[in-house]
Design an enzyme around this catalytic site. Sequence first.
Site, PDB file in Angstrom:
ATOM      1  N   ILE B  16      41.652   8.843   8.840  1.00  0.00           N
ATOM      2  CA  ILE B  16      42.395  10.109   8.901  1.00  0.00           C
ATOM      3  C   ILE B  16      41.688  11.169   9.743  1.00  0.00           C
ATOM      4  O   ILE B  16      42.292  12.147  10.128  1.00  0.00           O
ATOM      5  CB  ILE B  16      42.697  10.693   7.498  1.00  0.00           C
ATOM      6  CG1 ILE B  16      41.413  10.878   6.694  1.00  0.00           C
ATOM      7  CG2 ILE B  16      43.693   9.824   6.752  1.00  0.00           C
ATOM      8  CD1 ILE B  16      41.624  11.715   5.445  1.00  0.00           C
ATOM      9  N   GLY B  19      35.450  12.462  13.579  1.00  0.00           N
ATOM     10  CA  GLY B  19      34.553  13.522  14.008  1.00  0.00           C
ATOM     11  C   GLY B  19      33.480  12.940  14.907  1.00  0.00           C
ATOM     12  O   GLY B  19      33.382  11.726  15.058  1.00  0.00           O
ATOM     13  N   ALA B  20      32.672  13.826  15.489  1.00  0.00           N
ATOM     14  CA  ALA B  20      31.603  13.342  16.352  1.00  0.00           C
ATOM     15  C   ALA B  20      30.555  12.598  15.520  1.00  0.00           C
ATOM     16  O   ALA B  20      29.959  11.646  15.970  1.00  0.00           O
ATOM     17  CB  ALA B  20      30.955  14.510  17.091  1.00  0.00           C
ATOM     18  N   GLU B  21      30.355  13.047  14.284  1.00  0.00           N
ATOM     19  CA  GLU B  21      29.297  12.464  13.470  1.00  0.00           C
ATOM     20  C   GLU B  21      29.798  11.391  12.507  1.00  0.00           C
ATOM     21  O   GLU B  21      29.090  10.437  12.212  1.00  0.00           O
ATOM     22  CB  GLU B  21      28.591  13.571  12.671  1.00  0.00           C
ATOM     23  CG  GLU B  21      27.258  13.115  12.128  1.00  0.00           C
ATOM     24  CD  GLU B  21      26.662  14.051  11.088  1.00  0.00           C
ATOM     25  OE1 GLU B  21      27.240  15.132  10.849  1.00  0.00           O
ATOM     26  OE2 GLU B  21      25.644  13.684  10.516  1.00  0.00           O
ATOM     27  N   ASP B 133      29.361  25.181   7.657  1.00  0.00           N
ATOM     28  CA  ASP B 133      30.577  25.041   8.486  1.00  0.00           C
ATOM     29  C   ASP B 133      31.765  25.613   7.717  1.00  0.00           C
ATOM     30  O   ASP B 133      32.793  24.963   7.550  1.00  0.00           O
ATOM     31  CB  ASP B 133      30.801  23.561   8.813  1.00  0.00           C
ATOM     32  CG  ASP B 133      31.879  23.371   9.882  1.00  0.00           C
ATOM     33  OD1 ASP B 133      32.199  24.361  10.580  1.00  0.00           O
ATOM     34  OD2 ASP B 133      32.403  22.254  10.009  1.00  0.00           O
TER      35      ASP B 133
END
Lengths: 333, 227
Positions: B16, B19-21, B133
């Site tokens: 879903i 992300g980059a990480e 964040d």
Amino acid sequence: MIILGIESTAHTFGVGIVRDKDPFILADVRANYVPKEGGIHPREASRFFATKAHEVIKQALEQARISINDIDAIAVALGPGLGPCLRVGATIARALASFFNKPLVPVNHSVAHVEIGLKLTGARDPVIVYLAGGNTMIIAFNDKRYRVFGETLDIALGNLIDVFAREVGLAPPYVRKGVHVVDECADKGSKLLDLPYIVKGQDVSFSGLLTAALKHYKTGKYRLEDICYTLREIAYSMVVEVSERALAHTSKNEVLLVGGVAASRRLQEKFKLMAKIYDASVHVVPPRYAVDNGVMIAWTGLLAYKHGVVIPVEKAVVRQRWRLDEVEIPWRS
Amino acid sequence: MAFRRGGDTLEKLELIYKGAEAYLFKSTFLDTDVIVKYRLPKPYRDPLLDRRIRRDRTILEARIIARVKELGVPVPTLYMVDPEKAIIIMEYIHGIRLKELINHANISIIETYVREVGKSIGIMHSAGIVHGDLTTSNIIVKEDTPYIIDFGLAQYSDELEDKGVDIHLFLRSLESTHPRFVDRLFKAFIKGYEEIVGSRGKESILKKVREIRMRGRYVEERRLRKQ
């Protein structure tokens, strides 16, 4: 249009002359201050610049085979950089501008690193990674300015490896045959030691890594090659990680490496491995223009001057902490 | 073994979020909807370093979620943590992101949610935890309760600077998602925050936020202020 640009933010007094058609570089002359020991001593560097300046300017005009009368405007890096060094370039630029009655164009040194990278690599709209002795920034253009997506919270990447090299006796010289001595030493290491990896959101921090690496060295229990290997692995990976976040966030498909540290082969390899995940391309500014030079100031000055950016002589004061995201970039949209 | 119906293994992983990480999957685990967070290996890191980072961050995130829950802040429940595989399995919060809700719900109801968020962050900050964040996308409202999610960048920190950044990030996300009600909503947030940290705590954090905003990175605000 022909522009003469003056760079004097740190250890290089450089004069470049460029024009608005290719080949755009008409002259590129530099005088580098090399400290006898330790890092840059700003006042000594500025004295060195003051004695070399007239020679460098004269040589540049000779190289370009033009006289000062053919120059349309004088561009100068007013910051960021070391105060005494900046003042030499600014004083000379103001003198040339007022004596020969030429417009004076203020140039931000960081913006100039970015612009020369874009010009020489042909990258169109990349995530820009600016890695140098005094700067570590992840940048992308958005809405009239270069925006900073991430940066160092303390010392710069170049500063980290230079200070480490100096403290453990690997330097000076810092670079041999285009390879940094820490890179050279790290190539012979293989064992990853326990040093801190510090990424905070989009930002990186290197000072803890430097302290820990030096502590490891002083115990005498570890091979210097392994410390260099670990230092490099961690520092470069930190920068690549925050660059990756910027690339994923902005959905751009190019990465551009600029600044003195961009020349590192291992760093470039890491960036290529990262970019592959996103089908992005990696561009690297040629080594000669990765380091400080007058051409990048002249080129950025040309872009700015064409868009009416000029500064009255009496207002052309240096700004040691002039950030690149304060500069309006009217030549890009 | 009726309670084992559906199995104790993950079924039908549905990606879903990329992300980059990390990747987030929706799945079912022990018959409940879960989020599976998987931290991706990175080819550009030394394999040992890569394993260490992914393991350490998985452990840190799980510890912080557990601690924050213990403090009474609404956050997803942890179901399973596998540091070596860099996987966290946690409760799937069935709700609506505050970011989307802001544009549809009555502003005074949003105000009460945002005030609750302010309280939650006040509790976390008082316990020396920062989110890292904090945006309106990382708050999900379920049954009138705002849950705080994504502790991927959370840290233990008692630095006023780090706490100030939390609040600054939240303010910035309000500005970008719903500029018309920024003042009202930020006031509500600070009211909730003050309920926990007191008026002196509130004053010092607001001072810090102003300072952060005056710095170079946020020159837009500095320019506006000068005019």
